[in-house]
Design a protein around this motif. Sequence first.
Motif, PDB file in Angstrom:
ATOM      1  N   TYR A  26       3.807  30.037 -15.668  1.00 55.13           N
ATOM      2  CA  TYR A  26       3.185  31.344 -15.451  1.00 55.13           C
ATOM      3  C   TYR A  26       1.668  31.231 -15.659  1.00 55.13           C
ATOM      4  O   TYR A  26       1.127  31.748 -16.642  1.00 55.13           O
ATOM      5  CB  TYR A  26       3.769  32.379 -16.410  1.00 55.13           C
ATOM      6  CG  TYR A  26       5.277  32.431 -16.421  1.00 55.13           C
ATOM      7  CD1 TYR A  26       5.972  33.031 -15.384  1.00 55.13           C
ATOM      8  CD2 TYR A  26       6.009  31.864 -17.468  1.00 55.13           C
ATOM      9  CE1 TYR A  26       7.359  33.083 -15.396  1.00 55.13           C
ATOM     10  CE2 TYR A  26       7.392  31.917 -17.486  1.00 55.13           C
ATOM     11  CZ  TYR A  26       8.059  32.520 -16.455  1.00 55.13           C
ATOM     12  OH  TYR A  26       9.442  32.563 -16.462  1.00 55.13           O
ATOM     13  N   ALA A  28      -0.905  32.636 -14.469  1.00 59.65           N
ATOM     14  CA  ALA A  28      -1.732  33.843 -14.430  1.00 59.65           C
ATOM     15  C   ALA A  28      -1.629  34.656 -15.726  1.00 59.65           C
ATOM     16  O   ALA A  28      -2.364  35.623 -15.904  1.00 59.65           O
ATOM     17  CB  ALA A  28      -1.343  34.714 -13.242  1.00 59.65           C
ATOM     18  N   GLY A  46       0.269  39.964 -18.786  1.00 57.86           N
ATOM     19  CA  GLY A  46       0.159  39.718 -17.356  1.00 57.86           C
ATOM     20  C   GLY A  46       0.958  40.741 -16.570  1.00 57.86           C
ATOM     21  O   GLY A  46       1.575  41.639 -17.138  1.00 57.86           O
TER      22      GLY A  46
END
Length: 70
Positions: A26, A28, A46
């Motif tokens: 992940y 981001a 996020g």
Amino acid sequence: MVTVFKTNVQCPAKAVFIVNGLLSEYPAFRINFDLEDCDRILRVEGNHIEINGIIASLQNHGYLCEELPY
């Protein structure tokens, strides 16, 4: 969006290993541990957080992980 998880991770080196693994899945997200907290908090920030995927990832490494309610 921020999601907070209770874990049983105690070792700072293991926490770094887990964070790096989660960031590879992940990239981001912003992910960190608070091992000083009694619940050994894992914070994930996020969009579209895959709660079950994060829980499964920690469980695959032998750790307990559960989402804490707001």
